[in-house]
Design a protein around this motif. Structure first.
Motif, PDB file in Angstrom:
ATOM      1  N   GLU A  52      30.859  50.348  39.384  1.00 39.53           N
ATOM      2  CA  GLU A  52      31.847  50.183  38.167  1.00 39.53           C
ATOM      3  C   GLU A  52      33.108  50.985  38.333  1.00 39.53           C
ATOM      4  N   ALA A  53      32.705  52.198  38.565  1.00 40.10           N
ATOM      5  CA  ALA A  53      34.029  53.227  38.847  1.00 40.10           C
ATOM      6  C   ALA A  53      35.020  52.760  39.904  1.00 40.10           C
ATOM      7  N   ARG A  54      34.389  52.075  40.944  1.00 41.43           N
ATOM      8  CA  ARG A  54      35.513  51.737  41.932  1.00 41.43           C
ATOM      9  C   ARG A  54      35.937  50.166  41.779  1.00 41.43           C
ATOM     10  N   ALA A  55      35.508  49.426  41.088  1.00 40.97           N
ATOM     11  CA  ALA A  55      35.620  48.168  40.949  1.00 40.97           C
ATOM     12  C   ALA A  55      36.950  47.894  40.219  1.00 40.97           C
ATOM     13  N   ARG A  56      37.502  48.768  39.509  1.00 44.42           N
ATOM     14  CA  ARG A  56      38.659  48.408  39.109  1.00 44.42           C
ATOM     15  C   ARG A  56      39.867  48.492  40.131  1.00 44.42           C
ATOM     16  N   ASP A  57      39.573  49.278  41.089  1.00 41.16           N
ATOM     17  CA  ASP A  57      40.513  49.017  42.348  1.00 41.16           C
ATOM     18  C   ASP A  57      40.652  47.768  42.898  1.00 41.16           C
ATOM     19  N   ALA A  58      39.432  47.066  42.797  1.00 39.24           N
ATOM     20  CA  ALA A  58      39.536  45.672  43.354  1.00 39.24           C
ATOM     21  C   ALA A  58      40.255  44.538  42.427  1.00 39.24           C
TER      22      ALA A  58
END
Length: 308
Positions: free
Chosen positions: A213-219
């Motif tokens: 979830e923390a890294r998904a925003r970058d996608a």
């Protein structure tokens, strides 16, 4: 075709569970219905102005005054009929958006699974969509929430799709005396649209989704005019909520080819483009699939896809 036009025109709500091809046929029928309403409205507008022009000509002939009055009354009646007819026009951005998305996703959807569609084409400021009336300073305010689209389907890979759209509108009205002493009424309106795309999956196929979830925003990649509202990642689903301005289009018109433009015409400056809603939904879906693809590849050495 499952669409019953007589029933639809009572509520302006289209709801079905059917194959994509059948839904597209129904949406085409709605487009035809809307085109006929627009043509009728245009003819009423022309006829009304013809009556007004005829009124002026008849008033110049003394013994035709009564005929001039009748022509004037007819013109006013036609203007009123036209204004009422415009209330029954469909919002073509709405059914056009659903048609564009189904055409785009049709290849990837499960051919054996129907889609569930509920499409509310009644005006966003219909009385049943009002969620509150209150006083804001000197303004009388009305708020509307219009959940006009819900679409469920299943892709060929087993992933379940849910797409929804909600339009929010606020109308303000104020009546008072101006500096000239005359009573004036001022109106304002502002709106926005909320799109949500969700994918439901089997957790065993996509392990460790919640950890992304923390890294998904970058996608998340979105077109101009679309703003990220919320991203949710759970063990069995991923969801995106995006805000659009009220003035969006289902898809922009195609630009003419250079060969279709007369050689003597100078290029005109381009007008600011409106948000392409079908592109926004497509990019939302691709962003969510990028997160899923990374999750499914984590347990495969040498085959791990990276998020941006």
């Amino acid at each position: 075709m499952s669409l019953e036009l007589s029933e639809f025109q009572k509520t302006y709500v289209y709801e079905t569970r059917a194959p994509v091809a059948e839904v597209l046929a129904d949406l085409k029928a709605l487009e035809t219905l809307d085109a006929k309403a627009e043509q009728k409205r245009r003819m009423l507008w022309i006829a009304a102005w013809v009556c007004m022009g005829l009124t002026v000509a008849l008033f110049l002939v003394p013994f035709l005054v009564l005929l001039a009055i009748a022509s004037f009354a007819t013109g006013i009646a036609l203007f009123i009929i036209r204004s009422r007819a415009s209330r029954s026009d469909l919002d073509d951005r709405r059914y056009g958006l659903v048609a564009a998305l189904l055409q785009r996703f049709q290849v990837d959807l499960d051919a054996n699974a129907p889609v569930d569609v509920k499409l509310d084409l009644a005006p966003v400021d219909a009385e049943r969509k009002c969620v509150g009336k209150r006083k804001r300073g000197r303004w009388d305010s009305e708020d509307f929430a219009d959940t006009w689209l819900s679409l469920h389907g299943r892709f060929a890979d087993g992933t379940h799709l849910h797409l929804s759209a909600v339009a929010h509108l606020q109308k303000r009205r104020r009546t008072g005396r101006g500096s000239s002493g005359k009573t004036k009424t001022k109106t304002k309106r502002k709106g926005k649209s909320l799109l949500q795309v969700g994918l439901r999956v089997k957790p065993e196929r996509f392990p460790g989704l919640t950890a992304l979830e923390a890294r998904a925003r970058d996608a998340v990649k979105l077109p101009p005019g679309a703003r990220l509202k919320r991203l949710r990642v759970a063990e069995d689903r991923v969801e995106l909520r995006v805000l659009l301005d009220e003035d969006w289009v289902a898809r922009p018109p195609k630009a003419p080819r250079p060969s279709e433009v007369p050689s003597g015409d100078r290029p005109r400056p381009e007008a600011p483009s409106k948000t392409d809603a079908s592109r926004a939904v497509t990019m939302m879906l691709l962003s969510l699939y990028q997160v899923l693809n990374y999750s499914s590849s984590r347990g495969q050495p040498g085959n791990v896809r990276s998020l941006p």
